[in-house]
Scaffold this active site. Structure first.
Site, mmCIF file in Angstrom:
data_model
loop_
_atom_site.group_PDB
_atom_site.id
_atom_site.type_symbol
_atom_site.label_atom_id
_atom_site.label_comp_id
_atom_site.label_asym_id
_atom_site.label_seq_id
_atom_site.Cartn_x
_atom_site.Cartn_y
_atom_site.Cartn_z
ATOM 1 C CB SER A 164 -18.533 7.866 22.380
ATOM 2 O OG SER A 164 -19.510 8.828 22.673
ATOM 3 C CE LYS B 246 -16.027 17.004 26.380
ATOM 4 N NZ LYS B 246 -15.195 16.118 27.227
HETATM 5 C C1 LIG Z 1 -18.918 11.992 21.579
HETATM 6 C C2 LIG Z 1 -18.110 11.952 22.828
HETATM 7 N N1 LIG Z 1 -18.230 10.884 23.622
HETATM 8 C C3 LIG Z 1 -17.516 10.771 24.746
HETATM 9 C C4 LIG Z 1 -16.613 11.744 25.116
HETATM 10 C C5 LIG Z 1 -15.816 11.548 26.355
HETATM 11 O O1 LIG Z 1 -16.235 12.356 27.424
HETATM 12 P P1 LIG Z 1 -15.182 12.818 28.479
HETATM 13 O O2 LIG Z 1 -14.209 13.732 27.766
HETATM 14 O O3 LIG Z 1 -15.971 13.543 29.496
HETATM 15 O O4 LIG Z 1 -14.489 11.623 29.007
HETATM 16 C C6 LIG Z 1 -16.466 12.872 24.322
HETATM 17 C C7 LIG Z 1 -15.500 13.900 24.653
HETATM 18 O O5 LIG Z 1 -15.209 14.795 23.901
HETATM 19 C C8 LIG Z 1 -17.242 12.985 23.147
HETATM 20 O O6 LIG Z 1 -17.154 14.066 22.350
#
Ligand SMILES: Cc1ncc(COP(=O)(O)O)c(C=O)c1O
Length: 325
Positions: free
Chosen positions: A272, A39
């Site tokens: 995630s 991010k």
């Molecule tokens: C740890 C993590 N994984 C996945 C995502 C998802 O990414 P995106 O917002 O680009 O869909 C985020 C978004 O904040 C995140 O912090």
């Protein structure tokens, strides 16, 4: 300054997953960014544009609603450039991320949920309201800011194309704002329309149904599960035209997958990223994996941000060694 080293993160083959699933698996390690997540890319693009367009004056406050990582990028770059930051996180945010935000100089407010602008108690509503009522503040609004997608279209997508020498067949990423999958997905499909783009979200999130049927399912007000991914509204930064399928997983499956992965590889993965591992376990038949495929998993951050939540055995040991109850 650290912004010079955003992106160009390492990319490596994962032998463990390749053997386990009899396919070619690669990992894009985004925790090598300056504030340790993917991010940093949108955070920097959004800040840079706001400053360039004169939407905020020196000393002003950048405001964001975040599951922690975007906020950390905003806080880090804002401070370096002579600005302040006010970050709204939901109560599900890990204590590690809240500590890191405060250490980066952010003022942090913890909100009930992240259910979108229509919900008075959400991070997004609180952030918008704060920016509206505080002069010289600017809400970067990652859920609707085109710079979010653009940052991945301009940097992550080209990096992956180069790092795989054009061999990539599948890209798998979790979906939160949709910025990553939309930017990377569009770039890769422009290079080769046969590349498959798969998203992952937790059960209860509404994007997979939206992708399949075009309908916006009834909102799940209590929804807020795997940190960083899953939504109860459709973010403006989600481009459904470049996503082929979205797989859903349980939060518990993700936690188990994270611990198994640690046993197999010694590595700690973020929540995630663990959801991506769980999606392989649960949906491998449907994915139709073959030996020839080059599958890239996008790991946005690192398991050290979630030790207290996912790896509680490590956390307990750490507390005992530090004599903390
Ligand atoms: C740890 C993590 N994984 C996945 C995502 C998802 O990414 P995106 O917002 O680009 O869909 C985020 C978004 O904040 C995140 O912090």
């Amino acid at each position: 300054m650290t912004t010079a080293i955003i992106g160009n993160t390492p990319f490596r083959k994962c032998e463990t997953l390749s053997q386990l699933y009899e396919s070619q698996f690669f990992i894009k390690e985004e925790f090598h960014n300056p504030s340790m997540s993917a991010k940093d890319r949108p955070a920097f693009f959004m800040i840079r544009e706001a400053i360039a367009k004169g939407q905020i004056k020196p000393g002003g406050t950048f405001v964001e609603a975040s599951s922690g990582n975007t906020g950390l990028g905003i806080a880090t770059f804002a401070k370096q450039l002579g600005y302040q930051s006010q970050i709204f996180v939901s109560k599900s945010c890990s204590s590690e991320k809240i500590d890191a935000l405060r250490m980066a100089g952010a003022r942090v407010e913890i909100c009930e949920n992240s259910n979108g602008l229509h919900d008075f108690y959400s991070t997004q509503f609180r952030a918008q309201s704060y920016a509206a009522t505080h002069p010289n503040s600017y809400f970067t609004n990652q859920y609707y800011n085109p710079q979010n997608i653009r940052s991945h279209y301009k940097t992550t997508g080209p990096e992956l194309w180069k790092q795989t020498a054009g061999q990539i067949t599948h890209f798998i990423a979790g979906i939160g704002t949709g910025g990553t999958i939309s930017g990377v997905g569009r770039y890769l499909k422009e290079q080769n329309p046969n590349i498959t783009i798969w998203g992952v979200e937790p059960k209860g999130s509404i994007l997979s149904e939206f992708l399949t049927t075009g309908a916006i399912p009834e909102q799940h007000a209590t929804y807020d599960k795997i940190e960083g991914i899953g939504r109860s509204f459709i973010p403006g930064a989600f481009d459904r035209d470049v996503v082929d399928h979205i797989f859903q997983v349980d939060i518990e499956e993700a936690e188990v997958a994270a611990r198994q992965y640690r046993q197999l590889t010694g590595s700690l993965v973020g929540y995630s990223s663990a959801a991506l591992l769980a999606s392989l376990q649960r949906h491998k038949e449907q994915m139709g994996l073959t030996k020839e495929q080059h599958i890239v998993l996008f790991f946005p951050d690192h398991g050290s941000r979630y030790v207290s939540k996912i790896y509680s055995d490590l956390f307990d040991r750490l507390k005992t060694s530090l004599n903390i109850s």
